[in-house]
Design an enzyme around this catalytic site. Structure first.
Site, mmCIF file in Angstrom:
data_model
loop_
_atom_site.group_PDB
_atom_site.id
_atom_site.type_symbol
_atom_site.label_atom_id
_atom_site.label_comp_id
_atom_site.label_asym_id
_atom_site.label_seq_id
_atom_site.Cartn_x
_atom_site.Cartn_y
_atom_site.Cartn_z
ATOM 1 C CB SER A 9 -48.306 11.606 -41.107
ATOM 2 O OG SER A 9 -47.067 11.078 -41.553
ATOM 3 N NE ARG A 10 -49.497 18.117 -40.317
ATOM 4 C CZ ARG A 10 -49.363 18.521 -38.850
ATOM 5 N NH1 ARG A 10 -50.554 18.566 -38.519
ATOM 6 N NH2 ARG A 10 -48.505 18.892 -38.286
ATOM 7 N N GLY A 13 -43.184 9.148 -37.525
ATOM 8 C CA GLY A 13 -43.962 8.000 -37.456
ATOM 9 C C GLY A 13 -45.197 8.230 -38.587
ATOM 10 C CG HIS A 33 -42.238 8.874 -43.920
ATOM 11 N ND1 HIS A 33 -43.775 8.620 -43.469
ATOM 12 C CD2 HIS A 33 -41.776 9.869 -43.184
ATOM 13 C CE1 HIS A 33 -44.258 9.633 -42.948
ATOM 14 N NE2 HIS A 33 -42.790 10.373 -42.534
#
Ligand code: PAF
Length: 281
Positions: A185-186, A28, A34
Site C-alpha cells: 500500500s505504501r 485498506g 491483497h
C-alpha cells in the site's frame, strides 16, 4: 457489497455452522497482493470476510500513521468482483478498542526481537492486539496473510497457537509488480523518481543470490548496500539474513538450515520492506 461496522451484525449473516469462513485482515489501500489473498480465501471457503481497519497501535511514528494511504470507495470497487461471497467489515476504533486505543503486551520470543521488532518498537504488540481482536470477533476457520510481512506472518501463527484460537493461518506468496517491486500500500506514496528507483531492491537481491560470498553475511550486506547506493533515492535501513525458524540474524551461513534475507529500504520518507528465500547450502 454488504458492509458492516460491527462483528455482531456481520456474524448474523453467517448461515450455518457448516459454512466455512475465511478472513483477510487488511488496512485498506488494497492492491493486487491483497486481492490474491481474497481470491485464495474465496476458493477455499464458503464466505470470506475482508476487514479494513487502519490500526493505530502498530504505527510507532504518528507521521507514518497520518500519511498511511486510504481510499475506501476504491477498495470497495476492487472487492466488487467477489461480492457474492464476501462481507466487508469496516469497524471503527470503538469497536476494536472499546477500552481505549492501546496495545496488549505479548511474548513471542526470538521471532519478534529482530528486524521489524527492533526497528519499529511496539509494532508487533500492536499487530498482535488487533489481529487477536479481529480473529476473536469474526471467528473464521482460516485467515490469510502475505509473505512480504514474513515476520508478521510468523508472529500471527505463534499468536494463534499461544492463544489457542483454533484458526488456520494460510500464508500466501509475495505479489510483485512487473519490475519486481513487492506490492505494498505504501508504494502509492512514492514519487515518480522513487518509484523508478525502487525495483533496484528486488533486482539487487536477485543479483546477490547469484554470487558466492563464501557463507559470509557481511559481504552480502556490503554488496546489497553498494547496489542500493547506485540509486540516490534509496537508503538501506537494514539488511539481515536469518534462519526461517527462529528469525535470529546470523553473520555466517551454516549448512542444512533454511535462511531468508530481510531488508528495509527508505525511498525518501517511505519505508519499503522485502524478503527472499536464501535456501539451504
Ligand atoms: O498486514 C497488515 O496489513 C496489517 O499489519 C494487519 C495484519 C491487517 C493488522 O493490522
Amino acid at each position: 457489497m454488504l458492509v458492516f461496522k460491527t462483528a455482531q451484525e456481520l456474524r448474523s449473516c453467517f448461515k450455518s455452522n457448516t459454512q466455512t469462513v475465511g478472513m483477510v485482515p487488511t488496512m485498506g489501500a488494497l492492491h493486487e497482493g491483497h486481492l490474491s489473498l481474497v481470491k485464495k480465501a474465496c476458493e477455499e471457503n464458503d464466505v470470506v470476510v475482508v476487514s479494513i481497519y487502519i490500526n493505530p497501535t502498530q504505527f510507532n511514528k504518528i507521521a507514518d500513521l497520518e500519511k498511511y494511504p486510504s481510499n475506501f470507495e476504491k477498495d470497495k470497487a476492487l472487492l466488487e468482483p467477489f461480492s457474492h461471497q464476501l462481507l466487508l467489515y469496516a469497524p471503527d476504533h470503538k469497536e476494536i478498542y472499546p477500552e481505549g486505543i492501546q496495545s496488549k503486551t505479548y511474548n513471542f520470543g526470538t521471532i519478534a526481537n529482530h528486524m521489524e521488532g527492533a526497528f519499529r518498537k511496539g509494532h508487533f504488540d500492536g499487530v498482535a492486539t488487533v489481529v487477536e481482536t479481529l480473529l476473536r470477533k469474526i471467528q473464521p476457520q482460516n485467515a490469510y496473510f502475505g509473505e512480504k510481512d514474513f515476520q508478521q506472518l510468523k508472529i500471527i501463527k505463534a499468536l494463534t497457537t499461544q492463544k489457542k484460537l483454533g484458526i488456520t493461518i494460510v500464508s500466501c506468496p509475495i505479489v510483485r509488480e512487473k519490475d519486481g517491486l513487492a506490492m505494498s500500500s505504501r508504494n502509492r506514496l512514492l514519487s515518480p523518481e522513487q518509484r523508478q528507483a525502487a525495483p533496484r531492491i528486488f533486482a539487487s537481491l536477485g543479483e546477490l543470490k547469484k554470487k558466492n560470498f563464501g557463507k559470509k553475511v557481511p559481504l552480502m550486506e556490503a554488496f546489497f548496500k553498494n547496489e542500493i547506493a547506485r540509486e540516490k533515492e534509496l537508503e538501506v535501513e537494514y539488511f539481515f539474513v536469518a534462519s526461517t525458524t527462529d528469525l535470529i540474524p546470523v553473520s555466517v551461513i551454516e549448512e542444512g538450515i533454511d535462511y531468508r534475507i530481510f531488508v528495509a529500504v527508505f525511498a525518501g520518507k517511505t519505508r519499503l520492506i522485502d524478503t527472499v528465500e536464501l535456501g539451504r547450502i
